[in-house]
Design a protein around this motif. Sequence first.
Motif, PDB file in Angstrom:
ATOM      1  N   SER A 197       0.834  -1.198   0.000  1.00  0.00           N
ATOM      2  CA  SER A 197       0.000   0.000   0.000  1.00  0.00           C
ATOM      3  C   SER A 197       0.867   1.246   0.000  1.00  0.00           C
ATOM      4  CB  SER A 197      -0.916  -0.002   1.229  1.00  0.00           C
ATOM      5  OG  SER A 197      -1.695  -1.171   1.276  1.00  0.00           O
ATOM      6  N   ASN A 302       2.015  -0.177  -6.200  1.00  0.00           N
ATOM      7  CA  ASN A 302       0.819  -0.384  -5.389  1.00  0.00           C
ATOM      8  C   ASN A 302      -0.157  -1.352  -6.045  1.00  0.00           C
ATOM      9  OD1 ASN A 302       1.927   1.711  -3.841  1.00  0.00           O
ATOM     10  ND2 ASN A 302       0.759   3.259  -4.962  1.00  0.00           N
ATOM     11  N   ARG A 303       0.091  -1.662  -7.338  1.00  0.00           N
ATOM     12  CA  ARG A 303      -0.837  -2.494  -8.106  1.00  0.00           C
ATOM     13  C   ARG A 303      -0.085  -3.624  -8.803  1.00  0.00           C
ATOM     14  NH1 ARG A 303      -5.397  -0.432 -10.166  1.00  0.00           N
ATOM     15  NH2 ARG A 303      -5.701  -2.613 -10.740  1.00  0.00           N
ATOM     16  N   ASP A 322       6.099  -8.663  -0.515  1.00  0.00           N
ATOM     17  CA  ASP A 322       4.955  -7.855  -0.098  1.00  0.00           C
ATOM     18  C   ASP A 322       5.333  -7.068   1.150  1.00  0.00           C
ATOM     19  OD1 ASP A 322       3.097  -8.668  -2.081  1.00  0.00           O
ATOM     20  OD2 ASP A 322       2.858 -10.574  -1.043  1.00  0.00           O
ATOM     21  N   LEU A 325       1.360  -3.382   5.926  1.00  0.00           N
ATOM     22  CA  LEU A 325       1.184  -2.315   6.903  1.00  0.00           C
ATOM     23  C   LEU A 325       1.771  -2.775   8.234  1.00  0.00           C
ATOM     24  CD1 LEU A 325      -2.491  -1.286   6.081  1.00  0.00           C
ATOM     25  CD2 LEU A 325      -0.468   0.122   5.706  1.00  0.00           C
ATOM     26  N   SER A 361      -0.092   3.487   8.034  1.00  0.00           N
ATOM     27  CA  SER A 361       1.199   3.187   7.416  1.00  0.00           C
ATOM     28  C   SER A 361       2.289   4.013   8.077  1.00  0.00           C
ATOM     29  CB  SER A 361       1.148   3.481   5.918  1.00  0.00           C
ATOM     30  OG  SER A 361       0.991   4.879   5.692  1.00  0.00           O
TER      31      SER A 361
END
Length: 601
Positions: A197, A302-303, A322, A325, A361
């Motif tokens: 994120s 982010n995608r 990955d 958070l 975050s």
Amino acid sequence: MPDPRGRNGFDGFLRYLAVFFVCVILGMVAANTLFPAASAPTFETVPYSRLHAEIESEHVLEATIEGSKVRAILDNGQRIVATAPDDATLIPRLLRIGAVVTVAEPGIDLLGIVLTWLPALLLAGVMVWIYQRTHGAVARPQSRRPTMRATNVRFDDVAGIDEVKAELSELVDYLKDPSRFAAIGAKIPRGVLLAGSPGVGKTLIARAVAGEAGVPFFAASGAEFVEMFVGVGAKRVRELFAQAKKVAPAIVFIDEIDAVGRRRSASGTGSNDEREQTLNQILVEMDGFEGTGGVIVIAATNRPDVLDPALLRPGRFDRRIDVPLPDLAGRFRILQLYAAKVRLSRLVDLFMVARATPGFSGADLANVMNEAALAAARAGRVAVEPHDLQHAIDRSIMGLARRSLVMSEEERRLTAYHEAGHALTAALLPDSDPIHKATIVPHGSALGMVVRLPERDRISVSRRKLEADLIVAMAGRAAEEIVFGEDAVTAGAAGDIDQATRLVRKMITEWGMDEEIGLVRAVETDHRTGEPIPLGEETRRAIDRRVKEKIARAYEEAKAMLLARRDLLDELSQALLERETIPGQEIMAMVHAPRATSIAA
């Protein structure tokens, strides 16, 4: 090596020289036209018949013939000029009366020439300007060469993502001593994809890898490679990797790689040629004939779901990491890092701040700490107090309070009952997250808000929790209908209805939480194009019907809960009207306080 700007500099010099001469000529013409020299004799323009009469009367002493113009000086000193026709007898007649005749070459009519050629020159100038604009846009990337960026970030400066640091420490070991890996035939990953994120620290950890290894760090954004003109992005990629290979081992960091690495169209239509050429060049550089030459590519996105499969295969981005958070312990360590730069009061408990910020975050926590410091400075305090941090957290969650917004008493009352409905159902449902606070002070676009924060970091969400959230979302509209009537409900529940619709649709189509649709994923994407596959008409109708039924059932359950506790609903709304903001602990105490019951005789 010759200076690539030399040719452009010479062309620019010629352009400026031409403009200078044109300005000089125009200035001369204008000066001669508007301000004739004082010493030059003036001639009166007369018809040719007058000149002919003066010649026949033998009054002409001198005559100057210049093309079709005839300037004559008469015996009385008068000077006249006339335009003469093509008359072969003119000069003999002047000579017969004894006049002094001078024949001069016709002068250059600068003004006429300029006015004749000016439109063509202007058109040519516009065409040159357009060419320079387009040519310059293509040429500009030649001067925008990628450069190394200094980084003094270390792993100790990154907190909350210990697993990611452990994974990337292998890259640091390789960059420090490649021979140790080469001795046993091991190959280090050519590319590492950081997915997570926004604000979780992807860029920061990439800089930390370069800082720990002490190698050159080249950073670029995916958007920098995409230009209007085809071929520019591919050239920038070649330049970036060429410079990195000269100083290898090195790290090339590409932020927001999805801007250039999106999945290519299988049909070959509707795609961006420049973006695809740039992506192809990245693929070649990472796994081409020449190899990476000791260059490790770290990319962030982010995608990751939209990236091209050719980019993600082994040999290019061998690893995908990955970046999550931060959990409670991670948020505490992040707050400690940022707190070292801020003067805090002894009353501040950073662990409690970490507990109050689930889902934040690293960037969010940095913003909370900075907002708290700004609030303390505005108030003239010498240190950040706990209420400054609470204010910063509330502002981050709810937005800026709009106390200047004036609401009527009826609107305040309706808002109070709406938020009281949310708060009461949230307090009564055991699977709902605990209430942090309820307020009818407008924040952002909301006239009021009930904020709920989980007591711990939630890894998975149960069906009971989702259904509880659905009831809480519909309780605001249900409270409006109970108190004010069905015809008096407002548009204030628009956000609640949107939240409920999206939640129920995911429960049905993605999470298999509907008995009729079953344990199937009703949302499918084409693995080649990444586009969603259209659903059949019957399936869409079934999904829409089930979404409507589930929301209606949640609404009826919320309405029944509020009707059964109407006294609590009135009490909560009255407290909100009087105090505007109520902490969650007080709401829980109010709802669960023992109450006297009366037994009818």
